[in-house]
Design a protein around this motif. Structure first.
Motif, PDB file in Angstrom:
ATOM      1  N   CYS A   4       0.926  -1.037   0.539  1.00 14.11           N
ATOM      2  CA  CYS A   4       0.032  -0.092   0.161  1.00 14.11           C
ATOM      3  C   CYS A   4       1.186   1.126   0.223  1.00 14.11           C
ATOM      4  O   CYS A   4       2.141   0.989   0.838  1.00 14.11           O
ATOM      5  CB  CYS A   4      -1.006  -0.043   1.189  1.00 14.11           C
ATOM      6  SG  CYS A   4      -1.818  -1.121   1.107  1.00 14.11           S
ATOM      7  N   HIS A  50      -7.082  -8.138   5.833  1.00 13.91           N
ATOM      8  CA  HIS A  50      -6.990  -7.795   4.403  1.00 13.91           C
ATOM      9  C   HIS A  50      -8.254  -8.371   3.659  1.00 13.91           C
ATOM     10  O   HIS A  50      -7.681  -9.331   3.483  1.00 13.91           O
ATOM     11  CB  HIS A  50      -5.479  -7.604   3.409  1.00 13.91           C
ATOM     12  CG  HIS A  50      -5.556  -6.495   2.338  1.00 13.91           C
ATOM     13  ND1 HIS A  50      -6.527  -6.405   1.315  1.00 13.91           N
ATOM     14  CD2 HIS A  50      -4.368  -5.982   2.408  1.00 13.91           C
ATOM     15  CE1 HIS A  50      -5.462  -5.974   0.353  1.00 13.91           C
ATOM     16  NE2 HIS A  50      -4.918  -5.317   1.124  1.00 13.91           N
ATOM     17  N   LEU A 106      -8.910   4.348  -3.185  1.00 12.81           N
ATOM     18  CA  LEU A 106      -7.986   3.077  -2.808  1.00 12.81           C
ATOM     19  C   LEU A 106      -7.540   2.643  -3.921  1.00 12.81           C
ATOM     20  O   LEU A 106      -6.607   2.005  -3.463  1.00 12.81           O
ATOM     21  CB  LEU A 106      -9.192   1.897  -2.913  1.00 12.81           C
ATOM     22  CG  LEU A 106     -10.783   1.480  -2.084  1.00 12.81           C
ATOM     23  CD1 LEU A 106     -11.491   1.402  -1.729  1.00 12.81           C
ATOM     24  CD2 LEU A 106      -9.429   1.222  -0.278  1.00 12.81           C
ATOM     25  N   ARG A 165      -4.239  -0.133  -2.405  1.00 14.81           N
ATOM     26  CA  ARG A 165      -5.178  -1.480  -2.102  1.00 14.81           C
ATOM     27  C   ARG A 165      -5.532  -2.680  -2.435  1.00 14.81           C
ATOM     28  O   ARG A 165      -5.575  -3.858  -2.386  1.00 14.81           O
ATOM     29  CB  ARG A 165      -6.146  -0.745  -1.377  1.00 14.81           C
ATOM     30  CG  ARG A 165      -5.863   0.888  -0.110  1.00 14.81           C
ATOM     31  CD  ARG A 165      -5.710   0.046   0.966  1.00 14.81           C
ATOM     32  NE  ARG A 165      -6.508  -1.136   1.844  1.00 14.81           N
ATOM     33  CZ  ARG A 165      -6.450  -2.336   2.897  1.00 14.81           C
ATOM     34  NH1 ARG A 165      -4.771  -1.708   2.956  1.00 14.81           N
ATOM     35  NH2 ARG A 165      -7.170  -2.721   3.058  1.00 14.81           N
TER      36      ARG A 165
END
Ligand code: SF4
Length: 466
Positions: free
Chosen positions: A170, A249, A283, A288
């Motif tokens: 990330c 996750h 995102l 992500r």
């Protein structure tokens, strides 16, 4: 026999660091070290640092400034105080610490703390020692087991690391650089650790890893096992009442984990599942590798397998480029999911991460205002979640005496602290509690009249013997 040397360890950050701190204590126990709460009394001080904190390295250097004074004062009393910097700041900035902080004897990264005795010995002969390698050997295989006394002193709930590191990258996160690539411990070793904990009175184990549901440790059949399969195996260990895992996750939620929630009563129906933002644009900028819709689907799947499941999450507000529309998407996601709680933070850059080079910073005032709105929504959800427990009867695992006289506090399956008036005999038991009222973060209730006399689950094994 020489007097024990005293060790003071100050740990910052996540559950993994709490666990690492305990393992450092275990590593140094055979060297004659015992823990002390006082820096002034300590022969050895370890700062177990966290790089997630804002201005993490500056805070470490200012803490080291205070320790230099303590070390000088110890020297005036003819005592040698050794200073170790461990953890993720040590990993990321080891050379800089050695250069700027001459009072530091040892710098050791999170993958090398099993070498602490040797590093301290080297520092005594060579002056300083630095180890921030990612060694090929299994750190955990080389760590000594905690003593029975240490396990008992730590209470009825314990963390066990099953996985370390992360391959997700990330853009805001330092973990892939400080903890390295994803690695998983073999099933047999985890079973051994958890069995030892359960044999010594631990009733609840939280399996931890930076990306715990990417777990893929070698199973006894020679194949990689999933986290779900591991949970099935651990649930067979006698004495263990509860299993949890963190941090997950959304991309790594697979079928066997969902089945574990459906099929294993010991697996608690509460999952910390960070999403960070509800905006697909943000995102993607965060790398992500999932969308908001993907996340909602994962939540729906959990709920299909375990209808009473609840969630917490992490949010970053004001990531570079976040617009008011992006933030509105985050609020919409939170409103739709309905959390039992969540952690939310203003974005702040971490040196060495791709996001630190992003230019479109959100104005501080806008960040403050968005964070306040998000936290207000989350708090209302948490309040509603706690209020909904009033009038129901929930299983509570009792942990310790509360600060209020006569009360014992435990945790519900959703980690809510629950208080009852009772004797300390109930510590270690899972008992039904009728919730009568709640405060901001805590529940209060009563036990059935015969609670304590007839435990619902196996009592904690007697905590005696060597
Ligand atoms: S998945 Fe978690 S640990 Fe891995 S890089 Fe992203 S935020 Fe960091």
């Amino acid at each position: 026999m020489s007097a024990p040397r005293k060790l003071h360890i100050k740990s910052y950050g996540c559950q993994m660091n709490v666990y690492d701190a305990q393992r450092m204590v275990d590593t140094l126990a055979p060297e004659g070290f015992v823990e002390t709460a006082s820096i002034e009394d300590a022969d050895l001080v370890i700062l177990n640092t966290c790089h997630i904190r804002e201005k993490a390295s500056e805070k470490v250097f200012s803490e080291l400034g205070r320790l230099r004074v303590a070390k000088d004062e110890a020297a005036l009393r003819d005592r040698r105080m050794e200073i170790v910097v461990a953890g993720c700041v040590a990993q990321a900035e080891g050379e800089e610490i050695i250069r700027r902080a001459p009072m530091v004897d040892v710098v050791v990264g999170p993958q090398s703390y099993h070498n602490l005795p040797q590093l301290l010995a080297r520092a005594r002969t060579e002056g300083r020692a630095l180890d921030t390698e990612f060694p090929v050997e299994d750190k955990f295989a080389r760590l000594p087991q905690p003593s029975r006394q240490a396990i008992r002193a730590r209470g009825i709930s314990a963390f066990v690391t099953v996985q370390e590191g992360c391959d997700k990258f990330c853009t805001f996160c330092v973990v892939p650089y400080t903890r390295g690539a994803e690695t998983s411990r073999p099933v047999a070793r985890i079973v051994e650790d958890v069995t030892r904990l359960a044999d010594n009175g631990v009733r609840e184990v939280t399996l931890i890893g930076q990306n715990v549901n990417a777990y893929h440790g070698d199973g006894p059949d020679g194949r990689p096992w999933t986290l779900g399969r591991l949970l099935h195996r651990l649930a067979e260990i006698p004495g263990l009442a509860r299993l949890r895992y963190s941090t997950s996750h959304p991309r790594d939620v697979e079928q066997s984990l969902l089945e574990a929630h459906r099929d294993i009563p010991a697996v608690m129906p509460f999952v910390h599942l960070p999403v960070q933002s509800g905006s697909d644009r943000i995102l993607a900028a965060m790398n992500r590798k999932h969308t908001a819709a993907d996340y909602r689907r994962v939540i729906d799947r959990f709920r299909t397998f375990r209808p009473d499941i609840a969630f917490s999450s992490d949010f970053i507000v004001g990531f570079p480029g976040e617009t008011e529309d992006d933030f509105a998407a985050t609020l919409a996601l939170v409103a739709q999911i309905g959390y039992a709680g969540a952690y939310s933070f203003k974005y702040s850059p971490r040196a060495g991460t791709p996001a630190a080079d992003m230019q479109e910073m959100v104005a501080p005032a806008a960040m403050d205002e968005r964070l306040a709105r998000l936290q207000d929504l989350i708090e209302r959800q948490q309040h509603a979640f706690n209020r909904a427990a009033v009038g129901s009867t929930v299983d509570v695992l009792f942990e310790r005496p509360a600060r209020n006289d006569g009360q014992i506090v435990g945790r519900t399956p959703y980690l809510q602290p629950a208080h009852v008036m009772a004797s300390e005999d109930i510590i270690g038991q899972v008992l039904p509690v009728t919730i009568t009222r709640h405060e901001r973060y805590s529940l209060f209730g009563t036990l059935p009249a015969n609670a304590g006399a007839i435990p619902r689950q196996t009592r904690t094994p007697a905590l005696t013997g060597a």
